[in-house]
Design a protein around this motif. Structure first.
Motif, short mmCIF file in Angstrom:
data_model
loop_
_atom_site.label_atom_id
_atom_site.label_comp_id
_atom_site.label_asym_id
_atom_site.label_seq_id
_atom_site.Cartn_x
_atom_site.Cartn_y
_atom_site.Cartn_z
N ASP A 201 0.61 -0.63 -11.24
CA ASP A 201 1.42 -0.15 -10.11
C ASP A 201 2.20 1.11 -10.49
O ASP A 201 2.12 1.59 -11.62
CB ASP A 201 2.32 -1.26 -9.56
N ILE A 202 2.97 1.62 -9.52
CA ILE A 202 3.69 2.89 -9.71
C ILE A 202 4.72 2.80 -10.84
O ILE A 202 5.11 3.81 -11.43
CB ILE A 202 4.36 3.29 -8.37
N GLU A 203 5.16 1.57 -11.12
CA GLU A 203 6.16 1.39 -12.19
C GLU A 203 5.50 1.14 -13.55
O GLU A 203 6.17 0.85 -14.55
CB GLU A 203 7.08 0.22 -11.84
N GLY A 204 4.16 1.21 -13.60
CA GLY A 204 3.44 1.04 -14.87
C GLY A 204 3.19 -0.42 -15.23
O GLY A 204 2.80 -0.71 -16.36
N HIS A 205 3.42 -1.32 -14.27
CA HIS A 205 3.17 -2.74 -14.54
C HIS A 205 1.73 -3.09 -14.19
O HIS A 205 1.20 -2.63 -13.17
CB HIS A 205 4.13 -3.63 -13.74
N LYS A 206 1.16 -3.93 -15.04
CA LYS A 206 -0.25 -4.31 -14.83
C LYS A 206 -0.38 -5.23 -13.62
O LYS A 206 0.38 -6.19 -13.46
CB LYS A 206 -0.76 -5.01 -16.09
N ILE A 207 -1.37 -4.90 -12.77
CA ILE A 207 -1.67 -5.77 -11.63
C ILE A 207 -2.85 -6.67 -12.00
O ILE A 207 -2.81 -7.88 -11.87
CB ILE A 207 -2.00 -4.93 -10.36
N PHE A 208 -3.90 -6.03 -12.55
CA PHE A 208 -5.06 -6.80 -12.98
C PHE A 208 -5.84 -5.94 -13.98
O PHE A 208 -5.90 -4.72 -13.85
CB PHE A 208 -5.96 -7.14 -11.78
N LYS B 70 0.83 -1.21 0.00
CA LYS B 70 0.00 0.00 0.00
C LYS B 70 0.87 1.27 0.00
O LYS B 70 0.49 2.32 -0.51
CB LYS B 70 -0.90 -0.03 1.25
N THR B 71 2.07 1.14 0.59
CA THR B 71 2.95 2.31 0.69
C THR B 71 3.83 2.50 -0.54
O THR B 71 4.06 3.62 -0.99
CB THR B 71 3.85 2.18 1.94
N TYR B 72 4.33 1.38 -1.09
CA TYR B 72 5.34 1.50 -2.16
C TYR B 72 4.87 1.06 -3.55
O TYR B 72 5.57 1.28 -4.53
CB TYR B 72 6.60 0.74 -1.76
N SER B 73 3.77 0.34 -3.62
CA SER B 73 3.10 0.01 -4.90
C SER B 73 3.87 -0.96 -5.81
O SER B 73 3.45 -2.08 -6.03
CB SER B 73 2.75 1.28 -5.68
N GLY B 74 4.97 -0.55 -6.39
CA GLY B 74 5.66 -1.35 -7.41
C GLY B 74 6.67 -2.32 -6.82
O GLY B 74 7.20 -2.10 -5.72
N GLU B 75 6.98 -3.35 -7.58
CA GLU B 75 7.90 -4.40 -7.11
C GLU B 75 9.27 -3.85 -6.79
O GLU B 75 9.80 -4.04 -5.68
CB GLU B 75 8.00 -5.49 -8.18
N LEU B 76 9.85 -3.14 -7.72
CA LEU B 76 11.22 -2.62 -7.52
C LEU B 76 11.26 -1.60 -6.38
O LEU B 76 12.19 -1.58 -5.57
CB LEU B 76 11.74 -1.99 -8.81
N THR B 77 10.24 -0.75 -6.34
CA THR B 77 10.18 0.29 -5.30
C THR B 77 10.06 -0.34 -3.92
O THR B 77 10.76 0.05 -2.96
CB THR B 77 8.96 1.20 -5.55
#
Lengths: 114, 402
Positions: free
Chosen positions: B94-101, A49-56
């Motif tokens: 997500d924040i990196e532009g990757h599809k979640i669903f 919820k805080t960082y969203s993306g995998e790498l982040t």
């Protein structure tokens, strides 16, 4: 007699080897979090919820584990008052990456949403 | 034989017509471009209007979906079913532009636009502050009935066509205004030639008649040569007079078509021009077969006179003129200076001359072309600089077979 000794040696070494097969994550993360009020699963959702993306997320988690501070902790104040912030990790960078990758793979929501 | 009587004299030369057509084409392209540009602006404004109408509804759907995602995040992993709606489809990234669903029909999404059209669907993008399930970007997709699109396109086509027609009418009006001075100057030249022609007739007839009557047998050789020169000069002026008369007066007379023996006519005209050719020591080589065409005698004589006269005028000294006559064609070839291939197309224009060093008004070939066109014959020109020019007339109509 010699055959029996050799056989026992093989069994013993196999058991020891099996212990070594446990991943870094299982050996270093699960033992403490098993007893902590915040489960690894719940913590993952907080991180997500805080960082969203995998790498982040992985980057933020690694940075925190290497240098845990109250400011960077995602736990609430009550938790920190009771348990304080965790100690710095003793794991190497490689081990830390491996543990975090395992953690991500285990709770990645993409694989579970339907 | 049916003959198109093309009596109206076109006041515009083909190069002027080309310039006029170029101007009109350029004007048409510019007007079309400006109208297209206006059409694009109108289309964009209508699209923006549609977006602003849809934005409120889509934002409401997005808020509803964000709430559902929050609930799912809190219930995860005990509940893992992605929230769905029958009013819209959605996707989370997500924040990196990757599809979640994603449940979208069109997965080629844009992160830099809040609302946009893709195919027959509308996409709305909402950026979340709390990344429930890791969601930074929430996309809402709805189907569109495209009514605004059909209406806009039909408006653009209707108004565009109407405006284009009005502007073309304006363009033609302006062109006619711009051309008026050009027409006036050509008419002035035509009037001048017409007036001058009347004044040429009497003196030329007198000179030629008296030259014919003179008894050359009692003259000295010197005087005979002088008389020959007078004869040549008078015939040249007479030829010019006949061209001018044809151009200004005969043009309006009724054609008297009859079967003309081309072989006989050519032989007559060659004899007439023999003195003129002899002055430049030019010889004729005739290869004539029987041929007859149904045409006005005066007009075909003008054609032959002008072609032979040009073949002499633009030939070299000691040159040759080959005249070939077959049942279906006539060709006149000279060994003269030739014409630049770029200028071949222009030689039939009035007041155009091969070479400014030679005299004349440049009306001969214009007369030829007018007659050829009137009788729907075909004329072709082949020319090589310094080698000569061949002019061929095909009798596509009016022959005994035609």
């Amino acid at each position: 007699m010699v055959k029996v000794i050799v056989l026992l040696g093989v069994i013993f070494s196999t058991v020891l080897g099996a212990e070594e097969v446990d991943s870094v994550y299982e050996r270093n993360c699960i033992p403490c979090h098993r007893y902590a009020p915040a489960s690894l699963e719940k913590l993952f959702m907080v991180y997500l919820k805080t960082y969203s993306g995998e790498l982040t997320l992985k980057g933020a988690l690694k940075a925190f584990l290497k240098n845990p501070t109250e400011e960077d902790s995602l736990m609430n104040d009550t938790f920190i008052e009771n348990f304080s912030v965790k100690d710095k990790t003793t794991l190497t960078d490689k081990e830390l990456d491996e543990a975090i990758d395992t953690y991500w793979e285990l709770y990645d929501v993409r694989k579970k949403l339907k | 034989m049916l003959v198109s009587k093309n009596k109206g004299t076109s006041l515009l030369r083909s190069s002027e017509k080309r310039s006029l057509l170029r101007f009109l084409a350029l004007y048409f392209i510019l007007v079309t471009m400006i109208l297209s540009l206006l059409g694009v602006f109108y289309y964009q404004s209508q699209e923006k209007l549609m977006f602003s109408n849809q934005r409120t509804i889509l934002a409401e759907y997005a808020n509803k979906q964000a709430k559902a995602l929050k609930q799912l995040h809190n219930d995860f992993p005990h509940r893992t079913t992605y929230p769905r709606s029958n009013k819209y489809r959605s996707a989370i990234y997500d924040i990196e532009g990757h599809k979640i669903f994603s449940l979208l029909k069109h997965d080629d999404i844009k992160f830099d636009k809040e609302i946009y059209r893709i195919g027959n669907s509308l996409h709305f993008l909402k950026t979340l502050d709390d990344y429930y399930l890791g969601t930074k970007y929430l996309f809402i997709e709805v189907d569109e009935d495209m009514a605004w699109y059909k209406e806009t396109i039909s408006d653009i086509l209707a108004f565009g066509t109407l405006t284009l027609i009005v502007l073309i009418i304006f363009g033609l009006f302006f062109v006619s205004i711009f051309l008026r001075p050009m027409r006036n100057s050509i008419m002035l030249l035509d009037d001048f030639i017409k007036d001058t022609t009347h004044e040429l007739n009497t003196p030329i007839s007198a000179i030629l008649a008296n030259v014919e009557m003179m008894d050359t047998s009692i003259m000295s050789e010197k005087n005979q040569k002088r008389l020959s020169r007078i004869n040549i000069a008078a015939k040249t002026v007479s030829h010019l007079y006949q061209d001018l008369t044809y151009l200004t007066l005969s043009h309006n007379r009724e054609s008297k078509d009859e079967w003309i023996d081309m072989k006989q006519l050519i032989e007559d005209r060659v004899e007439y021009f023999a003195i003129l050719a002899g002055a430049k020591k030019i010889t004729f080589e005739l290869d004539l077969k029987e041929s007859a065409i149904f045409i006005d005698g005066v007009k075909i004589a003008r054609v032959l006179d002008n072609l032979i006269s040009n073949a002499i005028k633009y030939n070299k000294r000691n040159g040759k003129i080959f005249i070939t006559l077959r049942k279906n064609y006539l060709s006149i070839q000279d060994t003269g200076i030739g014409i630049n291939s770029k200028k071949v197309e222009e030689i039939f224009e009035r007041y155009t001359r091969f070479n400014s060093s030679e005299g004349g008004f440049g009306i001969g070939l214009n007369i030829v072309k007018g007659i050829i066109d009137e009788y729907e014959l075909e004329i072709s020109v082949k020319s090589v600089i310094d080698e000569g020019t061949t002019i061929r007339i095909d009798f596509t109509k009016g022959t005994l077979d035609g």
